[in-house]
Design a protein around this motif. Structure first.
Motif, PDB file in Angstrom:
ATOM      1  N   GLU A   1      -0.134  17.702   5.205  1.00  0.00           N
ATOM      2  CA  GLU A   1       0.865  18.460   4.462  1.00  0.00           C
ATOM      3  C   GLU A   1       1.291  17.773   3.176  1.00  0.00           C
ATOM      4  O   GLU A   1       1.443  18.428   2.141  1.00  0.00           O
ATOM      5  N   VAL A   2       1.499  16.468   3.224  1.00  0.00           N
ATOM      6  CA  VAL A   2       2.034  15.764   2.052  1.00  0.00           C
ATOM      7  C   VAL A   2       0.948  15.478   1.025  1.00  0.00           C
ATOM      8  O   VAL A   2       1.189  15.542  -0.181  1.00  0.00           O
ATOM      9  N   TYR A   3      -0.259  15.169   1.506  1.00  0.00           N
ATOM     10  CA  TYR A   3      -1.358  14.874   0.588  1.00  0.00           C
ATOM     11  C   TYR A   3      -2.570  15.747   0.946  1.00  0.00           C
ATOM     12  O   TYR A   3      -3.618  15.246   1.357  1.00  0.00           O
ATOM     13  N   PRO A   4      -2.441  17.062   0.790  1.00  0.00           N
ATOM     14  CA  PRO A   4      -3.544  17.954   1.172  1.00  0.00           C
ATOM     15  C   PRO A   4      -4.800  17.695   0.354  1.00  0.00           C
ATOM     16  O   PRO A   4      -4.751  17.603  -0.875  1.00  0.00           O
ATOM     17  N   ASP A   5      -5.908  17.547   1.077  1.00  0.00           N
ATOM     18  CA  ASP A   5      -7.233  17.377   0.468  1.00  0.00           C
ATOM     19  C   ASP A   5      -7.372  16.094  -0.344  1.00  0.00           C
ATOM     20  O   ASP A   5      -8.344  15.928  -1.091  1.00  0.00           O
ATOM     21  N   VAL A   6      -6.425  15.173  -0.209  1.00  0.00           N
ATOM     22  CA  VAL A   6      -6.475  13.896  -0.921  1.00  0.00           C
ATOM     23  C   VAL A   6      -7.169  12.862  -0.041  1.00  0.00           C
ATOM     24  O   VAL A   6      -6.853  12.727   1.150  1.00  0.00           O
ATOM     25  N   VAL A   7      -8.110  12.107  -0.605  1.00  0.00           N
ATOM     26  CA  VAL A   7      -8.785  11.045   0.135  1.00  0.00           C
ATOM     27  C   VAL A   7      -7.847   9.848   0.221  1.00  0.00           C
ATOM     28  O   VAL A   7      -7.406   9.304  -0.795  1.00  0.00           O
ATOM     29  N   LEU A   8      -7.518   9.431   1.444  1.00  0.00           N
ATOM     30  CA  LEU A   8      -6.617   8.305   1.672  1.00  0.00           C
ATOM     31  C   LEU A   8      -7.419   7.047   2.004  1.00  0.00           C
ATOM     32  O   LEU A   8      -8.477   7.115   2.626  1.00  0.00           O
TER      33      LEU A   8
END
Length: 448
Positions: free
Chosen positions: A241-248
């Motif tokens: 939810e907070v970083y949608p589709d973001v590579v962590l």
């Protein structure tokens, strides 16, 4: 001649059907009812023959009983054919025979890392129930399994059903609309910007029947502590939810601030009712105090994910009060509004989503209404109802298909990933980030 052509047509239809069925499932040691829920539905591209490799025992009997229940139900019965091998060498046999190309694993989490590694090394795809790791040592094994999966061109994936809960989907989508949510607040360790809490119960009904849990489910060495089990869903939702589709990147994007654990006290009578075991097994003896079992199923963690502080809490009670069930609470704090999921008595123990403004903007209602209308193309039928503290999102019952149905939704997504030959770019690094978070929370909770 006519009969000949009829037979030929039938053979052609059967052959075409088999050609479409590109996936054959293997189920290994199904000790958790989630293994069966993957098969609550049929899938056109999946062979109805399922190869089961497991030790003899109550876990296997319960699994096969659930599949039989799906096959014989009156509405939309399934047609699975379970082909079972129960030798002591079941895991080696699974690899040597390689009857299928997707392994389903849901059960004893002490053994799960070895099952996963064995499968991916053999070039078998894996759809695994959570958790895939319950200790920091398991996390290192999981990293190696993902590396092996990449080398061998197979997909290792876990079953994140909560992404298909409608209130979570809408909370995520609303948080991406600046006119409604504003910007994501960073929060502080004392007041995190995102909080997710869930309450679960050991004694419950599943698919209309009383759930009999294996005795080992109460052993944190085999099932995992609460901080490493159900919290996987909550940590996943925070990331999603907070970083949608973001590579962590778990090596730099996660900082564990605090973590603690506490037990649920289980009496011998409660243990027997939920497991059918008349006494605590020897392996639980170290956890028995004053005649009762201390099951460390509860936990709380506060951590920083990139720039945002998050709090995750999981609580396990023995049994829900009459008329209630598992509950979920979630809040996301934006610069214009908080998005809150509540599931208490006021909501009839059904999750409901609220938009509660925090900004002093006389035009907010008009801006909210205009922006909310944009969601109707994806969620026709949803609406807003004014409340003293803001608005409730009114969700038609057609969107509320229930937790058990979410397993089919996850499986269909996974089957599409198999067809595509790859997972979304962010999924593997974010699975690693998720399990790093939960296993670090377990580690930190033992430092107190």
């Amino acid at each position: 001649m006519k009969n000949y052509f009829v037979a030929l047509m039938a053979l052609a239809a059967i052959t075409a059907c088999k050609n479409e069925q590109k996936v054959t499932l293997i189920t290994v040691d199904p000790g958790h009812f989630h293994a069966a829920l993957v098969q609550k539905s049929m899938y056109p591209q999946v062979n109805p023959d399922v190869y089961v490799y497991a030790p003899e025992g109550e876990d296997l009997k319960a699994h096969l009983g659930r599949i039989e229940g799906f096959n014989t139900r009156s509405e939309e019965p399934t047609s699975w054919n379970e082909i079972v091998y129960t030798g002591e060498d079941f895991l080696d046999k699974m690899v040597s025979e390689k009857k299928g190309n997707v392994m389903i694993t849901a059960g004893n989490n002490l053994r799960k890392p070895a099952y996963i590694r064995k499968a991916v090394d053999a070039g078998i795809n894996v759809l695994a129930d959570k958790p895939m790791a319950v200790t920091p040592e398991d996390f290192e094994s999981l990293k190696a399994s993902f590396e092996a999966a990449e080398r061998n061109g197979v997909l290792l994936y876990d079953i994140m059903t909560e992404r298909f809960e409608i209130t979570s989907m809408l909370q995520r989508d609303l948080s991406r609309i600046p006119a409604i949510y504003g910007e994501q607040l960073p929060g502080t360790p004392e007041e995190p910007a995102v909080t997710k809490e869930s309450v679960h119960h050991f004694f419950k009904n599943v698919a209309g029947n009383r759930l009999i849990r294996p005795a080992w489910y109460y052993d944190v060495k085999q099932q995992g502590e609460g901080l490493a089990d159900v919290t996987v869903h909550l940590v996943d939702l925070v990331q999603w939810e907070v970083y949608p589709d973001v590579v962590l990147d778990y090596t730099k994007d996660i900082e564990m601030i605090s973590a603690k654990r506490w037990p649920t006290i289980i009496t011998p009578e409660q243990f027997e009712a939920s497991t059918n075991c008349k006494e605590f097994p020897e392996y639980l003896a170290p956890c028995v105090k004053n005649g009762n079992l201390e099951a460390y199923a509860n936990g709380e963690m506060v951590y920083k994910l990139k720039d945002v502080y998050a709090k995750v809490v999981v609580i396990w009670n023995y049994e829900a009060p009459a008329g209630t069930g598992d509950t979920h609470y979630s809040i996301m704090r934006g610069s214009k509004a908080n998005l809150i999921i509540r599931q208490g008595a006021e909501q009839g123990y059904k999750p409901e989503l609220y938009i509660e403004p925090t900004c002093d903007n006389i035009n907010y209602e008009a801006e909210l209404t205009a922006a909310f209308a944009g969601l109707l193309k994806d969620y026709p039928g949803i609406s807003l109802e004014k409340k003293p503290s803001g608005w409730q999102v009114i969700i038609p019952d057609s969107y509320r298909n229930g937790h058990e149905a979410h397993f089919a939704q996850v499986t269909r997504n996974y089957l599409q990933y198999l067809e595509d030959g790859k997972l979304p770019e962010w999924e593997v690094p974010n699975m690693l980030a998720k399990y790093y978070t939960t296993t670090q929370a377990v580690k930190k909770s033992h430092e107190l």
